[in-house]
Write a protein that holds these residues in place. Structure first.
Motif, PDB file in Angstrom:
ATOM      1  N   ALA A 167     -25.576  -8.975  12.391  1.00  0.00           N
ATOM      2  CA  ALA A 167     -24.193  -9.282  12.034  1.00  0.00           C
ATOM      3  C   ALA A 167     -23.724  -8.448  10.850  1.00  0.00           C
ATOM      4  CB  ALA A 167     -24.060 -10.774  11.720  1.00  0.00           C
ATOM      5  N   VAL A 168     -24.626  -8.192   9.914  1.00  0.00           N
ATOM      6  CA  VAL A 168     -24.245  -7.413   8.729  1.00  0.00           C
ATOM      7  C   VAL A 168     -24.030  -5.943   9.089  1.00  0.00           C
ATOM      8  CG1 VAL A 168     -25.044  -6.595   6.488  1.00  0.00           C
ATOM      9  CG2 VAL A 168     -25.343  -8.986   7.106  1.00  0.00           C
ATOM     10  N   VAL A 169     -24.970  -5.354   9.837  1.00  0.00           N
ATOM     11  CA  VAL A 169     -24.870  -3.916  10.116  1.00  0.00           C
ATOM     12  C   VAL A 169     -23.786  -3.598  11.141  1.00  0.00           C
ATOM     13  CG1 VAL A 169     -27.284  -3.532   9.544  1.00  0.00           C
ATOM     14  CG2 VAL A 169     -26.644  -3.982  11.914  1.00  0.00           C
ATOM     15  N   THR A 170     -23.317  -4.590  11.882  1.00  0.00           N
ATOM     16  CA  THR A 170     -22.233  -4.351  12.840  1.00  0.00           C
ATOM     17  C   THR A 170     -20.902  -4.901  12.350  1.00  0.00           C
ATOM     18  OG1 THR A 170     -22.790  -6.398  14.034  1.00  0.00           O
ATOM     19  CG2 THR A 170     -23.801  -4.351  14.814  1.00  0.00           C
ATOM     20  N   SER A 171     -20.837  -5.318  11.103  1.00  0.00           N
ATOM     21  CA  SER A 171     -19.586  -5.867  10.581  1.00  0.00           C
ATOM     22  C   SER A 171     -18.560  -4.749  10.424  1.00  0.00           C
ATOM     23  CB  SER A 171     -19.830  -6.555   9.239  1.00  0.00           C
ATOM     24  OG  SER A 171     -20.282  -5.617   8.274  1.00  0.00           O
TER      25      SER A 171
ATOM     26  N   VAL B 148     -22.675   4.206   8.148  1.00  0.00           N
ATOM     27  CA  VAL B 148     -23.529   4.090   9.332  1.00  0.00           C
ATOM     28  C   VAL B 148     -24.936   4.589   9.018  1.00  0.00           C
ATOM     29  CG1 VAL B 148     -23.813   4.788  11.740  1.00  0.00           C
ATOM     30  CG2 VAL B 148     -21.537   4.304  10.852  1.00  0.00           C
ATOM     31  N   GLN B 149     -25.051   5.606   8.180  1.00  0.00           N
ATOM     32  CA  GLN B 149     -26.376   6.079   7.779  1.00  0.00           C
ATOM     33  C   GLN B 149     -27.166   4.973   7.085  1.00  0.00           C
ATOM     34  OE1 GLN B 149     -26.216   9.672   5.466  1.00  0.00           O
ATOM     35  NE2 GLN B 149     -25.005  10.789   6.960  1.00  0.00           N
ATOM     36  N   ILE B 150     -26.500   4.225   6.218  1.00  0.00           N
ATOM     37  CA  ILE B 150     -27.186   3.122   5.530  1.00  0.00           C
ATOM     38  C   ILE B 150     -27.598   2.049   6.538  1.00  0.00           C
ATOM     39  CG2 ILE B 150     -26.937   1.352   3.763  1.00  0.00           C
ATOM     40  CD1 ILE B 150     -24.932   3.170   2.358  1.00  0.00           C
ATOM     41  N   ALA B 151     -26.704   1.738   7.481  1.00  0.00           N
ATOM     42  CA  ALA B 151     -27.030   0.736   8.499  1.00  0.00           C
ATOM     43  C   ALA B 151     -28.215   1.187   9.350  1.00  0.00           C
ATOM     44  CB  ALA B 151     -25.809   0.473   9.379  1.00  0.00           C
ATOM     45  N   LEU B 152     -28.247   2.461   9.710  1.00  0.00           N
ATOM     46  CA  LEU B 152     -29.376   2.980  10.492  1.00  0.00           C
ATOM     47  C   LEU B 152     -30.672   2.915   9.692  1.00  0.00           C
ATOM     48  CD1 LEU B 152     -27.742   6.100  12.212  1.00  0.00           C
ATOM     49  CD2 LEU B 152     -28.216   3.868  13.215  1.00  0.00           C
TER      50      LEU B 152
ATOM     51  N   GLY C 245     -29.718   0.624  16.840  1.00  0.00           N
ATOM     52  CA  GLY C 245     -29.569   1.805  15.992  1.00  0.00           C
ATOM     53  C   GLY C 245     -29.281   3.062  16.801  1.00  0.00           C
ATOM     54  N   TRP C 246     -29.901   3.167  17.973  1.00  0.00           N
ATOM     55  CA  TRP C 246     -29.702   4.352  18.811  1.00  0.00           C
ATOM     56  C   TRP C 246     -28.264   4.433  19.318  1.00  0.00           C
ATOM     57  CZ3 TRP C 246     -29.662   4.633  24.502  1.00  0.00           C
ATOM     58  CH2 TRP C 246     -29.642   5.949  24.963  1.00  0.00           C
ATOM     59  N   VAL C 247     -27.756   3.332  19.879  1.00  0.00           N
ATOM     60  CA  VAL C 247     -26.384   3.364  20.399  1.00  0.00           C
ATOM     61  C   VAL C 247     -25.374   3.471  19.258  1.00  0.00           C
ATOM     62  CG1 VAL C 247     -26.993   2.125  22.506  1.00  0.00           C
ATOM     63  CG2 VAL C 247     -26.286   0.824  20.493  1.00  0.00           C
ATOM     64  N   LEU C 248     -25.709   2.906  18.099  1.00  0.00           N
ATOM     65  CA  LEU C 248     -24.824   3.046  16.945  1.00  0.00           C
ATOM     66  C   LEU C 248     -24.745   4.505  16.505  1.00  0.00           C
ATOM     67  CD1 LEU C 248     -23.090   1.442  14.931  1.00  0.00           C
ATOM     68  CD2 LEU C 248     -25.124   1.154  13.516  1.00  0.00           C
ATOM     69  N   TYR C 249     -25.876   5.188  16.549  1.00  0.00           N
ATOM     70  CA  TYR C 249     -25.890   6.616  16.213  1.00  0.00           C
ATOM     71  C   TYR C 249     -25.081   7.426  17.225  1.00  0.00           C
ATOM     72  CZ  TYR C 249     -27.720  11.381  16.043  1.00  0.00           C
ATOM     73  OH  TYR C 249     -27.832  12.745  16.006  1.00  0.00           O
ATOM     74  N   LEU C 250     -25.257   7.129  18.514  1.00  0.00           N
ATOM     75  CA  LEU C 250     -24.532   7.870  19.546  1.00  0.00           C
ATOM     76  C   LEU C 250     -23.022   7.673  19.420  1.00  0.00           C
ATOM     77  CD1 LEU C 250     -26.748   7.259  22.721  1.00  0.00           C
ATOM     78  CD2 LEU C 250     -26.648   9.300  21.284  1.00  0.00           C
ATOM     79  N   SER C 251     -22.602   6.442  19.188  1.00  0.00           N
ATOM     80  CA  SER C 251     -21.165   6.186  19.098  1.00  0.00           C
ATOM     81  C   SER C 251     -20.577   6.731  17.798  1.00  0.00           C
ATOM     82  CB  SER C 251     -20.896   4.682  19.203  1.00  0.00           C
ATOM     83  OG  SER C 251     -21.578   3.966  18.182  1.00  0.00           O
ATOM     84  N   ALA C 252     -21.355   6.699  16.705  1.00  0.00           N
ATOM     85  CA  ALA C 252     -20.838   7.187  15.422  1.00  0.00           C
ATOM     86  C   ALA C 252     -20.705   8.700  15.395  1.00  0.00           C
ATOM     87  CB  ALA C 252     -21.742   6.726  14.279  1.00  0.00           C
ATOM     88  N   THR C 253     -21.519   9.399  16.198  1.00  0.00           N
ATOM     89  CA  THR C 253     -21.444  10.864  16.249  1.00  0.00           C
ATOM     90  C   THR C 253     -20.633  11.369  17.435  1.00  0.00           C
ATOM     91  OG1 THR C 253     -23.557  10.897  17.451  1.00  0.00           O
ATOM     92  CG2 THR C 253     -23.641  11.153  15.051  1.00  0.00           C
ATOM     93  N   ASN C 254     -20.048  10.453  18.204  1.00  0.00           N
ATOM     94  CA  ASN C 254     -19.239  10.805  19.384  1.00  0.00           C
ATOM     95  C   ASN C 254     -20.064  11.488  20.466  1.00  0.00           C
ATOM     96  OD1 ASN C 254     -16.851   9.749  18.343  1.00  0.00           O
ATOM     97  ND2 ASN C 254     -16.277  11.675  17.374  1.00  0.00           N
TER      98      ASN C 254
END
Length: 350
Positions: A164-168, A47-51, A238-247
């Motif tokens: 599509a790549v970063v959310t795969s 997830v860090q790489i995707a962000l 990226g923001w919501v991905l960070y929030l969901s990845a860190t719970n």
């Protein structure tokens, strides 16, 4: 360059049934996460790489909005009105070129600037479409629109590929897959809205502009809006991905398979610890030196406890507890019930 209410209502009718249930589930997960349902964790490495990819893309979009990276605008470059004669306009352009020589694109545009209509279309579709379209004419304005569609869609398609790549699931797992549908819908909406804006734009409004400042540089303005909204889309993703990845928000409960796997790991860990304890105990009993130390320890422990229990204060405290605070019958009954529950499966097997 506005969007009509009819277009907005059509989009809401189409995407509303899809987005409303998701919005409700996001609100529920956000509320549950703030109630202490899941502990905060570090961002996983994928997830860090995707962000980082999304952040780099956002920066690229923002940088490309700078005038230095924008396509050249002949009227702005020469500070000319749209009614300027063609020869005068391109003489001014030639004065800004190396060796006072027009480029191939300049020559193509000069051949297309046959009337005011073509200049108005230039402000709508930009220099590349105007210069390179082989079948477009100012008598058929829609021909420029059809030729411009690939140029309009290309940034959106490229951004959609990145999304599509970063959310795969193979890259960001469950943290990315939960946002894949929404991000795809948002990217499609941006593309549809831009196509609709370009198609419905009244390019003839610039015909009444008498000064350069009165011109609506539609193509360049829309380009900046496109880049800003693409950056905004990737930034929100990226923001919501960070929030969901860190719970921190939008947490999803583990699936039954994940719960079973976690329980199995816990049981295997407990079993391995018990096996290690058994090995250590077996080793201690087999080794003469360790066995003698163990016997010495327990002999000392028994002697020490006997001395403690013979103390008068301890005897009085034990008698007081047995007579006033502890119900021996309840303790005996609980111990008997526990022993029966432990030994009952063994008796059934025998």
């Amino acid at each position: 360059m506005g969007v009509s209410w009819e277009n907005i209502r059509s989009l809401l009718i189409f995407f509303g049934p899809i987005l409303l249930p998701k919005a409700y589930s996001w609100y529920g997960s956000f509320r549950n996460s703030h109630r202490g349902g899941a502990s905060i964790q570090r961002v996983p490495q994928p997830v860090q790489i995707a962000l980082a990819v999304l952040f780099g893309l956002c920066c690229t979009y923002i940088i490309k909005t700078l005038p230095y990276f924008a396509p050249e605008n002949l009227f702005t470059k020469t500070e000319s009105r749209i009614q300027i004669p063609v020869d005068v306009l391109f003489n001014r352009i030639a004065a800004t070129r190396p060796n006072n020589a027009l480029t191939e694109e300049d020559l193509a545009l000069r051949g297309k600037f046959v009337n005011l209509e073509s200049r108005l279309l230039y402000l709508q579709f930009g220099p590349r479409v105007m210069a390179e379209c082989p079948f477009c004419t100012s008598d058929e304005p829609k021909s420029y629109f059809y030729y411009a569609i690939p140029d309009i869609l290309w940034p959106h398609l490229a951004n959609l590929v990145v999304i599509a790549v970063v959310t795969s699931p193979t890259w960001t797992g469950k943290y990315g897959i939960q946002w894949r549908t929404l991000a795809t819908i948002a990217a499609a909406v941006l593309a549809i809205v831009e196509i609709s804006i370009v198609s419905s734009y009244n390019y003839q409004g610039n015909a009444r502009a008498l000064r350069l400042g009165d011109l609506d540089m539609f193509f360049w303005t829309l380009r900046n809006y496109r880049l800003v909204f693409l950056a905004l889309l990737d930034g929100v993703l990226g923001w919501v991905l960070y929030l969901s990845a860190t719970n921190r928000a939008f947490t999803q409960p583990p699936s039954p398979a994940e719960r079973v796997e976690k329980i199995n790991r816990t049981l295997l860990s407990a079993k391995s610890k018990m096996n290690a304890l058994g090995i250590m105990r077996n080793t201690a009993l087999r080794d003469e030196d360790l066995r003698s130390r163990s016997h010495a320890y327990w002999s000392h422990e028994v002697r020490l406890m006997n001395e403690v229990m013979e103390d008068r204060d301890v005897i009085d405290g034990v008698n007081d507890a047995l007579s006033n605070r502890i119900n021996i019958q309840d303790i005996s009954r609980d111990a008997e019930s526990y022993a029966e529950n432990v030994l009952q499966p063994l008796d059934a097997e025998l």
